[in-house]
Design a protein around this motif. Structure first.
Motif, PDB file in Angstrom:
ATOM      1  N   TYR A   1     -43.699   9.925 -62.137  1.00 13.29           N
ATOM      2  CA  TYR A   1     -44.277   8.940 -63.058  1.00 13.29           C
ATOM      3  C   TYR A   1     -43.640   7.579 -62.805  1.00 13.29           C
ATOM      4  CZ  TYR A   1     -46.611  12.500 -65.813  1.00 13.29           C
ATOM      5  OH  TYR A   1     -47.442  13.519 -66.212  1.00 13.29           O
ATOM      6  N   CYS A   2     -44.414   6.522 -62.912  1.00 13.61           N
ATOM      7  CA  CYS A   2     -43.864   5.186 -62.747  1.00 13.61           C
ATOM      8  C   CYS A   2     -44.681   4.204 -63.585  1.00 13.61           C
ATOM      9  CB  CYS A   2     -43.882   4.764 -61.278  1.00 13.61           C
ATOM     10  SG  CYS A   2     -43.028   3.189 -61.063  1.00 13.61           S
ATOM     11  N   ASP A   3     -43.987   3.278 -64.231  1.00 15.46           N
ATOM     12  CA  ASP A   3     -44.654   2.260 -65.064  1.00 15.46           C
ATOM     13  C   ASP A   3     -45.026   1.029 -64.254  1.00 15.46           C
ATOM     14  OD1 ASP A   3     -44.513   3.699 -67.341  1.00 15.46           O
ATOM     15  OD2 ASP A   3     -42.697   2.739 -68.123  1.00 15.46           O
ATOM     16  N   LEU A   4     -44.584   0.975 -63.008  1.00 17.50           N
ATOM     17  CA  LEU A   4     -44.772  -0.254 -62.228  1.00 17.50           C
ATOM     18  C   LEU A   4     -45.884  -0.091 -61.195  1.00 17.50           C
ATOM     19  CD1 LEU A   4     -41.052  -1.371 -61.780  1.00 17.50           C
ATOM     20  CD2 LEU A   4     -42.703  -2.057 -63.525  1.00 17.50           C
ATOM     21  N   ASN A   5     -46.187  -1.191 -60.555  1.00 16.46           N
ATOM     22  CA  ASN A   5     -47.323  -1.218 -59.629  1.00 16.46           C
ATOM     23  C   ASN A   5     -46.972  -1.895 -58.318  1.00 16.46           C
ATOM     24  OD1 ASN A   5     -49.857   0.009 -60.301  1.00 16.46           O
ATOM     25  ND2 ASN A   5     -49.766  -1.192 -62.199  1.00 16.46           N
ATOM     26  N   CYS A   6     -45.830  -1.537 -57.731  1.00 14.85           N
ATOM     27  CA  CYS A   6     -45.449  -2.125 -56.436  1.00 14.85           C
ATOM     28  C   CYS A   6     -46.632  -1.951 -55.475  1.00 14.85           C
ATOM     29  CB  CYS A   6     -44.204  -1.450 -55.899  1.00 14.85           C
ATOM     30  SG  CYS A   6     -42.822  -1.556 -57.052  1.00 14.85           S
ATOM     31  N   LEU A   7     -46.949  -2.993 -54.742  1.00 12.76           N
ATOM     32  CA  LEU A   7     -48.210  -3.010 -53.998  1.00 12.76           C
ATOM     33  C   LEU A   7     -48.246  -2.065 -52.789  1.00 12.76           C
ATOM     34  CD1 LEU A   7     -48.611  -5.462 -55.856  1.00 12.76           C
ATOM     35  CD2 LEU A   7     -49.533  -6.711 -53.918  1.00 12.76           C
ATOM     36  N   TYR A   8     -47.072  -1.543 -52.407  1.00 11.42           N
ATOM     37  CA  TYR A   8     -46.973  -0.703 -51.203  1.00 11.42           C
ATOM     38  C   TYR A   8     -46.818   0.772 -51.522  1.00 11.42           C
ATOM     39  CZ  TYR A   8     -42.273  -1.615 -52.898  1.00 11.42           C
ATOM     40  OH  TYR A   8     -41.196  -1.763 -53.721  1.00 11.42           O
ATOM     41  N   CYS A   9     -46.650   1.127 -52.803  1.00  9.80           N
ATOM     42  CA  CYS A   9     -46.137   2.456 -53.143  1.00  9.80           C
ATOM     43  C   CYS A   9     -47.209   3.382 -53.701  1.00  9.80           C
ATOM     44  CB  CYS A   9     -45.012   2.298 -54.161  1.00  9.80           C
ATOM     45  SG  CYS A   9     -44.326   3.885 -54.684  1.00  9.80           S
ATOM     46  N   GLY A  10     -47.249   4.589 -53.179  1.00  4.40           N
ATOM     47  CA  GLY A  10     -48.226   5.578 -53.631  1.00  4.40           C
ATOM     48  C   GLY A  10     -47.964   6.095 -55.038  1.00  4.40           C
ATOM     49  N   LEU A  11     -46.770   5.865 -55.568  1.00  4.05           N
ATOM     50  CA  LEU A  11     -46.468   6.317 -56.936  1.00  4.05           C
ATOM     51  C   LEU A  11     -46.856   5.277 -57.978  1.00  4.05           C
ATOM     52  CD1 LEU A  11     -42.963   8.062 -56.700  1.00  4.05           C
ATOM     53  CD2 LEU A  11     -45.197   8.887 -56.000  1.00  4.05           C
ATOM     54  N   ARG A  12     -47.372   4.145 -57.551  1.00  5.83           N
ATOM     55  CA  ARG A  12     -47.697   3.055 -58.482  1.00  5.83           C
ATOM     56  C   ARG A  12     -48.575   3.576 -59.627  1.00  5.83           C
ATOM     57  NH1 ARG A  12     -52.033  -0.325 -57.335  1.00  5.83           N
ATOM     58  NH2 ARG A  12     -50.637  -2.126 -57.478  1.00  5.83           N
ATOM     59  N   LYS A  13     -48.365   2.967 -60.770  1.00  3.64           N
ATOM     60  CA  LYS A  13     -49.027   3.430 -62.000  1.00  3.64           C
ATOM     61  C   LYS A  13     -50.541   3.557 -61.832  1.00  3.64           C
ATOM     62  CE  LYS A  13     -49.096   2.297 -66.888  1.00  3.64           C
ATOM     63  NZ  LYS A  13     -48.699   1.310 -67.892  1.00  3.64           N
TER      64      LYS A  13
ATOM     65  N   SER B   1     -36.602   9.026 -59.149  1.00  2.36           N
ATOM     66  CA  SER B   1     -37.902   9.045 -59.845  1.00  2.36           C
ATOM     67  C   SER B   1     -38.508   7.654 -59.764  1.00  2.36           C
ATOM     68  CB  SER B   1     -37.707   9.427 -61.315  1.00  2.36           C
ATOM     69  OG  SER B   1     -37.031   8.388 -61.996  1.00  2.36           O
ATOM     70  N   GLY B   2     -39.708   7.530 -60.291  1.00  4.02           N
ATOM     71  CA  GLY B   2     -40.281   6.197 -60.474  1.00  4.02           C
ATOM     72  C   GLY B   2     -39.566   5.492 -61.616  1.00  4.02           C
ATOM     73  N   GLN B   3     -40.019   4.274 -61.907  1.00  2.00           N
ATOM     74  CA  GLN B   3     -39.389   3.474 -62.966  1.00  2.00           C
ATOM     75  C   GLN B   3     -40.073   3.784 -64.306  1.00  2.00           C
ATOM     76  OE1 GLN B   3     -37.138   0.371 -62.633  1.00  2.00           O
ATOM     77  NE2 GLN B   3     -37.010   0.767 -64.817  1.00  2.00           N
ATOM     78  N   VAL B   4     -39.337   4.415 -65.197  1.00  2.00           N
ATOM     79  CA  VAL B   4     -39.873   4.679 -66.531  1.00  2.00           C
ATOM     80  C   VAL B   4     -38.864   4.184 -67.542  1.00  2.00           C
ATOM     81  CG1 VAL B   4     -40.675   6.435 -68.140  1.00  2.00           C
ATOM     82  CG2 VAL B   4     -41.143   6.693 -65.714  1.00  2.00           C
TER      83      VAL B   4
HETATM   84  S1  SF4 Z   1     -41.857   4.368 -57.651  1.00  2.00           S
HETATM   85 FE1  SF4 Z   1     -40.543   2.594 -57.238  1.00  2.00          FE
HETATM   86  S2  SF4 Z   1     -41.513   1.602 -55.489  1.00  2.00           S
HETATM   87 FE2  SF4 Z   1     -43.045   2.986 -56.388  1.00  2.00          FE
HETATM   88  S3  SF4 Z   1     -44.238   1.735 -57.809  1.00  2.00           S
HETATM   89 FE3  SF4 Z   1     -42.594   2.699 -58.949  1.00  2.00          FE
HETATM   90  S4  SF4 Z   1     -40.921   1.200 -58.945  1.00  2.00           S
HETATM   91 FE4  SF4 Z   1     -42.358   0.606 -57.343  1.00  2.00          FE
END
Ligand code: SF4
Length: 361
Positions: free
Chosen positions: A50-62, A96-99
């Motif tokens: 899970y991740c609250d963020l939307n980094c433009l390169y990352c497959g885990l983005r929200k 983990s992602g950023q939560v």
């Molecule tokens: S997991 Fe990390 S790199 Fe990926 S969107 Fe979340 S904060 Fe960004």
């Protein structure tokens, strides 16, 4: 650009094979002289995607709705840690992602405490814990440190604030990442950071500045990997590449990092092993001394897809590759960063008998 950066950029850009071979040979020698040929393990538990963020390169983005989200239970994390201990791991990395919820922070804290609790009863002493759970407050980092975590990885992805803003949404600030790195160092953590290599818009000059940034910040640990496209991300649509060969450039970056910072811990990243079958062997040649085998349960592994087609190797395969490369795999040893002790003017302790991290209290 500083003159040193100029020279580094020229080495990174050079197409001559001789330049690469020379850098690898010098990095190997430098590593042998300063930290030996021992390779340490960090068992990687990706406990939540899970991740609250939307980094433009990352497959885990929200906003990536193409992956299934999972979160391991505390019992699962502790079971994995126990099994890892039995198999010779003496350090774990929880990622983990950023939560930012208080429940998630509580989970991480409980996981650290539970792992320290059971492992400190074991004959070989407690497990070392590295955390990589993003940007937290000073007090949260401190609470986790007091619970027993003692290393922290927070990648900046690039030291160029302009490029940082191009690959992150506007809410994410480069300055915040620097503040977090400062907090971690102030509290007493062994601090790690790193960058991706081959990002759209990234130049050789920018990579050279990254290396000088690490040196200036006096970091203890480094994790760098080639940028591997995740097709479900906005950055995948941008086709503006200046780095010719991210694999070779990553090896050169690692070799130069080893030469600039002889006693840091440096990982042969999974991304390096994913982009090329010889990535682990070559990463060790380039000066790496840390490997992070993935311990995430098989059914969740493919959902921790920061980038596409992440490779998986078990401990047996990793051990073989380490031994075949002429290095020595250390079991039941923490493998702390020698640089950390040197920067604090402390003697480097026996890595097989560490029970806690009182050294920097
Ligand atoms: S997991 Fe990390 S790199 Fe990926 S969107 Fe979340 S904060 Fe960004």
């Amino acid at each position: 650009m500083k003159p040193a950066a100029d020279k580094i950029a020229a080495l990174l850009q050079s197409p001559e094979e001789e330049v690469l071979i020379n850098l690898l040979n010098r990095a190997q020698q430098c590593r042998r002289e300063n930290i030996g040929n021992t390779v340490y393990l960090r068992g990687l538990i990706e406990f939540s995607n899970y991740c609250d963020l939307n980094c433009l390169y990352c497959g885990l983005r929200k906003n990536n709705y193409q992956i299934s989200r999972y979160h391991l239970t505390l019992e699962q994390v502790v079971d994995i840690a126990r099994q890892a201990y039995q198999n010779g791991f003496h350090s774990l990395a929880l990622q983990s992602g950023q939560v930012n919820t208080s429940a998630e922070f509580r989970f991480i804290l409980d996981a650290v405490k539970a792992i320290k609790d059971f492992s400190s009863q074991e004959v070989n002493g407690s497990l070392g814990i590295t955390l990589s759970v993003g940007e937290l407050s000073y007090q949260q980092y401190k609470t986790l440190w007091e619970a027993g975590a003692h290393r922290y990885l927070l990648r900046i992805e690039t030291s160029d604030p302009v490029l940082f803003n191009r690959i992150h949404p506007s809410g994410q600030r480069f300055s915040k990442r620097l503040e977090c790195l400062d907090s971690l160092k102030d509290i007493g953590y062994q601090v790690g950071t790193g960058v991706m290599i081959g990002l759209p818009g990234q130049t050789y000059e920018s990579l050279a500045e990254d290396l000088l940034f690490f040196e200036e910040r006096d970091i203890d640990m480094l994790g760098m990997g080639p940028y591997i496209i995740h097709p479900g991300t906005p950055l995948a649509k941008i086709d503006e590449y200046y780095i010719n060969d991210p694999y070779i450039t990553t090896l050169k970056m690692m070799a130069l990092a080893r030469l600039l910072m002889p006693d840091i811990n440096m990982v042969a990243s999974t991304a390096l092993q994913t982009i090329h079958p010889a990535g682990l062997t070559m990463g060790l040649k380039a000066g790496a001394n840390i490997v992070m085998p993935v311990l995430t349960p098989g059914e969740n592994r493919s959902d921790y897809s920061i980038y596409a087609n992440k490779v998986y190797k078990d401990l047996q395969k990793i051990s073989q590759e380490i031994e075949q490369s002429g290095n020595r795999l250390a079991l039941w040893q923490w493998g702390d960063s020698r640089h950390y002790y040197r920067r604090l003017n402390l003697p480097y302790p026996d890595q097989s008998s560490l029970l806690s991290h009182e050294v920097a209290d």
